[in-house]
Design an enzyme around this catalytic site. Structure first.
Site, PDB file in Angstrom:
ATOM      1  N   GLU A   1      -8.043   6.252 -10.218  1.00 20.77           N
ATOM      2  CA  GLU A   1      -8.094   6.621 -11.645  1.00 20.77           C
ATOM      3  C   GLU A   1      -6.782   6.298 -12.362  1.00 20.77           C
ATOM      4  OE1 GLU A   1      -9.504  10.602 -12.244  1.00 20.77           O
ATOM      5  OE2 GLU A   1     -11.523  10.065 -11.546  1.00 20.77           O
TER       6      GLU A   1
ATOM      7  N   HIS B   1      -3.422   4.230  -2.390  1.00 16.24           N
ATOM      8  CA  HIS B   1      -4.415   3.352  -1.740  1.00 16.24           C
ATOM      9  C   HIS B   1      -5.055   4.068  -0.545  1.00 16.24           C
ATOM     10  CE1 HIS B   1      -1.568   0.235  -3.449  1.00 16.24           C
ATOM     11  NE2 HIS B   1      -2.721  -0.164  -3.949  1.00 16.24           N
TER      12      HIS B   1
ATOM     13  N   LEU C   1       0.813  -1.218   0.000  1.00 12.71           N
ATOM     14  CA  LEU C   1       0.000   0.000   0.000  1.00 12.71           C
ATOM     15  C   LEU C   1       0.845   1.267   0.000  1.00 12.71           C
ATOM     16  CD1 LEU C   1      -2.652  -1.161   2.635  1.00 12.71           C
ATOM     17  CD2 LEU C   1      -2.762  -1.348   0.131  1.00 12.71           C
ATOM     18  N   HIS C   2       0.366   2.270  -0.722  1.00  9.41           N
ATOM     19  CA  HIS C   2       1.015   3.584  -0.757  1.00  9.41           C
ATOM     20  C   HIS C   2      -0.070   4.646  -0.604  1.00  9.41           C
ATOM     21  CE1 HIS C   2      -0.537   3.623  -4.824  1.00  9.41           C
ATOM     22  NE2 HIS C   2       0.190   2.561  -5.144  1.00  9.41           N
TER      23      HIS C   2
END
Ligand code: PAF
Length: 278
Positions: free
Chosen positions: A148, A37, A33-34
């Site tokens: 997106e 997220h 995760l970054h």
């Protein structure tokens, strides 16, 4: 935060929330995760009473020569981040729970899945659609959040949700970027420092195409120029293309357009996209 690995426990937790009249949001992820997220988690937190995050590195969406084996896995660090962000439940299905022996069903969204990423990664979007359909059925969320950055994935999921009458409100969140403009991605971790420095050419090339088209320039010339610029910067370009934002087919007059690119640098494949006014 509850951490759940079996379907019965997932269903129990969600049934209890539903009984209390609570709205449930799902953020599907493959982990590592970054901040991209975490922006999805924040949006989910604001929109629903309960937030479920799934982490599942989905083998069905990786081609035979892709990076499934080396895809980053950071379960402990991810779990700490999510607990700190107020997530209610972490859904961590083992592969045999997601794809039990004899699993034989494939969700395939024709048209929008077949171009651009779909043409370069055959079967990829079938893998995505299949696992997302399963996650929607498992969690039965009111809302689900996607970034997106994976614009075509978002379009495939929206098409599938409408076509299959899935009662999930699919929401999107803007691409999160580093200070220099590179879109955040779990795969950025693979970039060597010199490739990371050159990678910024990708968002810059998209910006230059948008500017040229906005100033009345020829779209095909601007796209060709972007491919040349990226090649000169050391990229191996899969595509830089202008497409209808929903169908991902050819742009249609009066309809929103999207500018999308995929290119490899130092062995790492990066994708990016931006909106263009109709
Ligand atoms: O975008 C991703 O991380 C994955 O494609 C998704 C939507 C979690 C499906 O595996």
């Amino acid at each position: 935060m509850q951490t759940v690995r079996q379907l019965e426990a997932l269903r129990e937790a969600i049934a209890a929330w539903r009984q209390a009249g609570e709205r449930v949001a799902l953020v599907p992820t493959m982990g590592a995760l970054h901040d991209g997220h975490m922006a999805l988690v924040d949006a989910a937190r604001r929109a629903a009473d309960r937030v479920v995050v799934s982490i599942f590195v989905n083998p069905k969406q990786f081609g035979p020569n892709e990076d499934l084996a080396k895809y980053p896995r950071k379960e402990a660090a991810d779990s700490r981040l999510l607990a700190g962000a107020g997530v209610d439940l972490l859904w961590l299905p083992p592969v045999e729970v997601m794809y039990p022996e004899g699993f034989a069903t494939n969700v395939s969204v024709s048209g929008v899945s077949e171009v651009l990423e779909g043409a370069h990664r055959p079967g990829h979007f079938d893998g995505v659609a299949t696992v997302v359909a399963k996650l929607f059925n498992q969690v039965q969320p009111d809302l689900a959040f996607f970034g997106e950055k994976d614009w075509q994935q978002l379009a495939v999921i929206r098409r599938m949700t409408v076509d299959l009458n899935l009662a999930v409100d699919v929401q999107s969140v803007l691409t999160q970027r580093d200070d220099d403009g590179l879109a955040l991605s779990s795969r950025n971790a693979f970039l060597m420092p010199e490739d990371r420095a050159r990678a910024v050419a990708l968002p810059r090339a998209l910006g230059a195409v948008a500017k040229a088209i906005g100033e009345g320039g020829d779209a095909q010339e601007a796209l060709a120029q972007a491919r040349e610029t990226l090649t000169a910067a050391g990229f191996d370009v899969d595509y830089v293309a202008l497409a209808d934002a929903e169908s991902l087919g050819d742009p249609q007059p009066g309809r929103p357009m999207r500018l999308l690119a995929a290119a490899r640098i130092g062995g790492t494949r990066l994708i990016d996209n931006i909106a263009l006014p109709a």
